[in-house]
Design a protein around this motif. Structure first.
Motif, PDB file in Angstrom:
ATOM      1  N   TYR A 136     -14.246   2.278   7.704  1.00 17.88           N
ATOM      2  CA  TYR A 136     -12.967   2.302   8.423  1.00 17.88           C
ATOM      3  C   TYR A 136     -12.260   0.953   8.335  1.00 17.88           C
ATOM      4  CZ  TYR A 136     -14.035   6.890  10.236  1.00 17.88           C
ATOM      5  OH  TYR A 136     -14.301   8.228  10.340  1.00 17.88           O
ATOM      6  N   ASP A 137     -13.020  -0.135   8.404  1.00 21.40           N
ATOM      7  CA  ASP A 137     -12.418  -1.465   8.273  1.00 21.40           C
ATOM      8  C   ASP A 137     -11.716  -1.607   6.930  1.00 21.40           C
ATOM      9  OD1 ASP A 137     -13.417  -2.144  10.767  1.00 21.40           O
ATOM     10  OD2 ASP A 137     -15.143  -3.238   9.965  1.00 21.40           O
ATOM     11  N   GLU A 138     -12.378  -1.158   5.860  1.00 21.91           N
ATOM     12  CA  GLU A 138     -11.783  -1.253   4.524  1.00 21.91           C
ATOM     13  C   GLU A 138     -10.539  -0.379   4.398  1.00 21.91           C
ATOM     14  OE1 GLU A 138     -12.460  -3.301   1.902  1.00 21.91           O
ATOM     15  OE2 GLU A 138     -13.759  -4.265   3.382  1.00 21.91           O
ATOM     16  N   MET A 139     -10.594   0.841   4.945  1.00 19.69           N
ATOM     17  CA  MET A 139      -9.425   1.726   4.866  1.00 19.69           C
ATOM     18  C   MET A 139      -8.246   1.137   5.643  1.00 19.69           C
ATOM     19  SD  MET A 139     -10.900   5.635   4.860  1.00 19.69           S
ATOM     20  CE  MET A 139     -11.982   5.530   6.278  1.00 19.69           C
ATOM     21  N   GLU A 140      -8.515   0.583   6.826  1.00 19.21           N
ATOM     22  CA  GLU A 140      -7.432  -0.018   7.612  1.00 19.21           C
ATOM     23  C   GLU A 140      -6.852  -1.244   6.912  1.00 19.21           C
ATOM     24  OE1 GLU A 140      -8.064  -0.665  11.783  1.00 19.21           O
ATOM     25  OE2 GLU A 140      -8.882   1.354  12.047  1.00 19.21           O
ATOM     26  N   LYS A 141      -7.706  -2.028   6.284  1.00 23.52           N
ATOM     27  CA  LYS A 141      -7.230  -3.199   5.548  1.00 23.52           C
ATOM     28  C   LYS A 141      -6.314  -2.760   4.399  1.00 23.52           C
ATOM     29  CE  LYS A 141     -10.448  -5.628   3.623  1.00 23.52           C
ATOM     30  NZ  LYS A 141     -11.482  -6.577   3.186  1.00 23.52           N
ATOM     31  N   THR A 142      -6.695  -1.691   3.704  1.00 20.58           N
ATOM     32  CA  THR A 142      -5.890  -1.179   2.597  1.00 20.58           C
ATOM     33  C   THR A 142      -4.552  -0.649   3.100  1.00 20.58           C
ATOM     34  OG1 THR A 142      -7.867  -0.640   1.332  1.00 20.58           O
ATOM     35  CG2 THR A 142      -5.832   0.486   0.692  1.00 20.58           C
ATOM     36  N   MET A 143      -4.567   0.099   4.198  1.00 16.92           N
ATOM     37  CA  MET A 143      -3.311   0.624   4.765  1.00 16.92           C
ATOM     38  C   MET A 143      -2.378  -0.516   5.156  1.00 16.92           C
ATOM     39  SD  MET A 143      -3.266   3.875   4.659  1.00 16.92           S
ATOM     40  CE  MET A 143      -4.403   4.100   3.323  1.00 16.92           C
ATOM     41  N   LYS A 144      -2.929  -1.560   5.760  1.00 11.03           N
ATOM     42  CA  LYS A 144      -2.118  -2.719   6.163  1.00 11.03           C
ATOM     43  C   LYS A 144      -1.516  -3.400   4.935  1.00 11.03           C
ATOM     44  CE  LYS A 144      -2.287  -6.824   9.032  1.00 11.03           C
ATOM     45  NZ  LYS A 144      -3.101  -7.644   9.926  1.00 11.03           N
ATOM     46  N   ARG A 145      -2.332  -3.541   3.883  1.00 11.99           N
ATOM     47  CA  ARG A 145      -1.841  -4.171   2.650  1.00 11.99           C
ATOM     48  C   ARG A 145      -0.708  -3.345   2.039  1.00 11.99           C
ATOM     49  NH1 ARG A 145      -4.869  -4.914  -3.031  1.00 11.99           N
ATOM     50  NH2 ARG A 145      -3.309  -6.225  -4.007  1.00 11.99           N
ATOM     51  N   LEU A 146      -0.890  -2.012   1.984  1.00 10.37           N
ATOM     52  CA  LEU A 146       0.150  -1.150   1.423  1.00 10.37           C
ATOM     53  C   LEU A 146       1.410  -1.174   2.289  1.00 10.37           C
ATOM     54  CD1 LEU A 146      -2.060   1.833   0.287  1.00 10.37           C
ATOM     55  CD2 LEU A 146      -0.810   0.261  -1.198  1.00 10.37           C
ATOM     56  N   GLN A 147       1.221  -1.211   3.590  1.00  9.64           N
ATOM     57  CA  GLN A 147       2.363  -1.248   4.513  1.00  9.64           C
ATOM     58  C   GLN A 147       3.175  -2.534   4.337  1.00  9.64           C
ATOM     59  OE1 GLN A 147       1.116  -0.805   8.555  1.00  9.64           O
ATOM     60  NE2 GLN A 147       3.177  -0.933   9.385  1.00  9.64           N
ATOM     61  N   GLN A 148       2.516  -3.638   4.044  1.00  7.09           N
ATOM     62  CA  GLN A 148       3.182  -4.929   3.930  1.00  7.09           C
ATOM     63  C   GLN A 148       3.676  -5.243   2.514  1.00  7.09           C
ATOM     64  OE1 GLN A 148       0.172  -7.556   5.466  1.00  7.09           O
ATOM     65  NE2 GLN A 148       0.713  -7.126   7.598  1.00  7.09           N
ATOM     66  N   SER A 150       5.853  -5.661  -0.536  1.00  6.41           N
ATOM     67  CA  SER A 150       7.310  -5.764  -0.691  1.00  6.41           C
ATOM     68  C   SER A 150       7.732  -6.075  -2.124  1.00  6.41           C
ATOM     69  CB  SER A 150       7.856  -6.854   0.246  1.00  6.41           C
ATOM     70  OG  SER A 150       7.288  -8.101  -0.088  1.00  6.41           O
ATOM     71  N   LYS A 151       6.764  -6.280  -3.016  1.00  4.65           N
ATOM     72  CA  LYS A 151       7.094  -6.550  -4.414  1.00  4.65           C
ATOM     73  C   LYS A 151       5.873  -6.314  -5.279  1.00  4.65           C
ATOM     74  CE  LYS A 151       6.028 -11.424  -3.954  1.00  4.65           C
ATOM     75  NZ  LYS A 151       6.409 -12.782  -4.094  1.00  4.65           N
ATOM     76  N   GLY A 152       6.091  -6.318  -6.579  1.00  7.86           N
ATOM     77  CA  GLY A 152       4.987  -6.225  -7.519  1.00  7.86           C
ATOM     78  C   GLY A 152       4.667  -4.801  -7.943  1.00  7.86           C
ATOM     79  N   ARG A 153       3.616  -4.700  -8.724  1.00  5.38           N
ATOM     80  CA  ARG A 153       3.217  -3.425  -9.320  1.00  5.38           C
ATOM     81  C   ARG A 153       2.840  -2.388  -8.266  1.00  5.38           C
ATOM     82  NH1 ARG A 153       3.985   0.277 -12.890  1.00  5.38           N
ATOM     83  NH2 ARG A 153       2.121   1.205 -13.760  1.00  5.38           N
ATOM     84  N   ILE A 154       2.190  -2.807  -7.201  1.00  8.39           N
ATOM     85  CA  ILE A 154       1.806  -1.853  -6.154  1.00  8.39           C
ATOM     86  C   ILE A 154       3.046  -1.193  -5.552  1.00  8.39           C
ATOM     87  CG2 ILE A 154       0.736  -1.601  -3.879  1.00  8.39           C
ATOM     88  CD1 ILE A 154      -1.306  -3.701  -4.730  1.00  8.39           C
ATOM     89  N   LEU A 155       4.106  -1.959  -5.335  1.00  5.78           N
ATOM     90  CA  LEU A 155       5.341  -1.384  -4.795  1.00  5.78           C
ATOM     91  C   LEU A 155       5.915  -0.342  -5.749  1.00  5.78           C
ATOM     92  CD1 LEU A 155       7.383  -1.431  -2.469  1.00  5.78           C
ATOM     93  CD2 LEU A 155       8.659  -3.161  -3.740  1.00  5.78           C
ATOM     94  N   GLU A 156       5.796  -0.594  -7.054  1.00  8.18           N
ATOM     95  CA  GLU A 156       6.274   0.381  -8.049  1.00  8.18           C
ATOM     96  C   GLU A 156       5.440   1.657  -8.024  1.00  8.18           C
ATOM     97  OE1 GLU A 156       6.295  -1.399 -11.935  1.00  8.18           O
ATOM     98  OE2 GLU A 156       7.300  -3.223 -11.204  1.00  8.18           O
ATOM     99  N   LEU A 157       4.166   1.539  -7.711  1.00  6.08           N
ATOM    100  CA  LEU A 157       3.269   2.694  -7.719  1.00  6.08           C
ATOM    101  C   LEU A 157       3.325   3.532  -6.442  1.00  6.08           C
ATOM    102  CD1 LEU A 157       0.119   1.129  -9.407  1.00  6.08           C
ATOM    103  CD2 LEU A 157       1.729   2.757 -10.409  1.00  6.08           C
TER     104      LEU A 157
END
Length: 170
Positions: A136-148, A150-157
């Motif tokens: 759960y800690d890892e999933m929450e960390k990932t959700m927070k990262r995706l939520q924040q 604002s640029k880069g390849r992840i934003l495009e995906l």
């Protein structure tokens, strides 16, 4: 809905799931006899320590073997958080660790301590499966990262991952 709102919503759902998972764990473990827990596969009891040593990582390692209910199904696996405990009349003593090896009715447990518990020779020992927060800690960390993001390849995906856009290949 923006991707920030979407991942914030998923984070809230994840917190709800974690709470329910923890509640179900508590019902399965707490306030139940050791024999009921053993039947449910979340406890090995009794066990004997067959070997103990200090690992190269300065952690105490125990090998324990089931002395009853051998071959019975269980939920323990390599990577599981566990607690080795001593059952006494008024107090239960315990030490937490992680299963590093499992073979039939033998577990190797790396304790979260540098010294062995002084009570290992004092009586009947058992091993309880603990609620594992790490996933759960890892999933929450990932959700927070995706939520924040604002640029880069992840934003495009993100629009592709959410099904709002069809993937295109060049």
């Amino acid at each position: 809905m923006t991707h920030q709102e979407h991942f914030a919503h998923l984070t809230q759902l994840l917190k709800t799931e974690r709470a329910e998972d923890r509640k179900q764990y508590e019902q399965k473990i707490r306030n139940r006899s050791v024999f009921d827990r053993r039947k449910d596969g979340v406890t090995w009891y009794p066990v004997t320590v067959t070997r103990s040593s200090l690992s190269t990582g300065e952690r105490w390692v125990l090998e324990v073997e089931r002395t009853q209910a051998q071959g019975q199904r269980h939920l323990l696996q390599v990577g599981s958080s566990v607690s080795i405990f001593l059952m006494e009349e008024k107090v239960t003593r315990s030490a937490n660790g992680v299963v590093s090896r499992l073979h039939q009715d033998t577990l190797r447990i790396v304790l979260n301590r540098e010294d062995p518990p002084p009570w290992l020779e004092d009586g009947k020992l058992g091993v309880d499966l603990l609620f594992d927060e790490s996933t759960y800690d890892e999933m929450e960390k990932t959700m927070k990262r995706l939520q924040q993001t604002s640029k880069g390849r992840i934003l495009e995906l993100i629009p592709i991952l959410l099904g709002h856009q069809t993937p295109a290949f060049r």
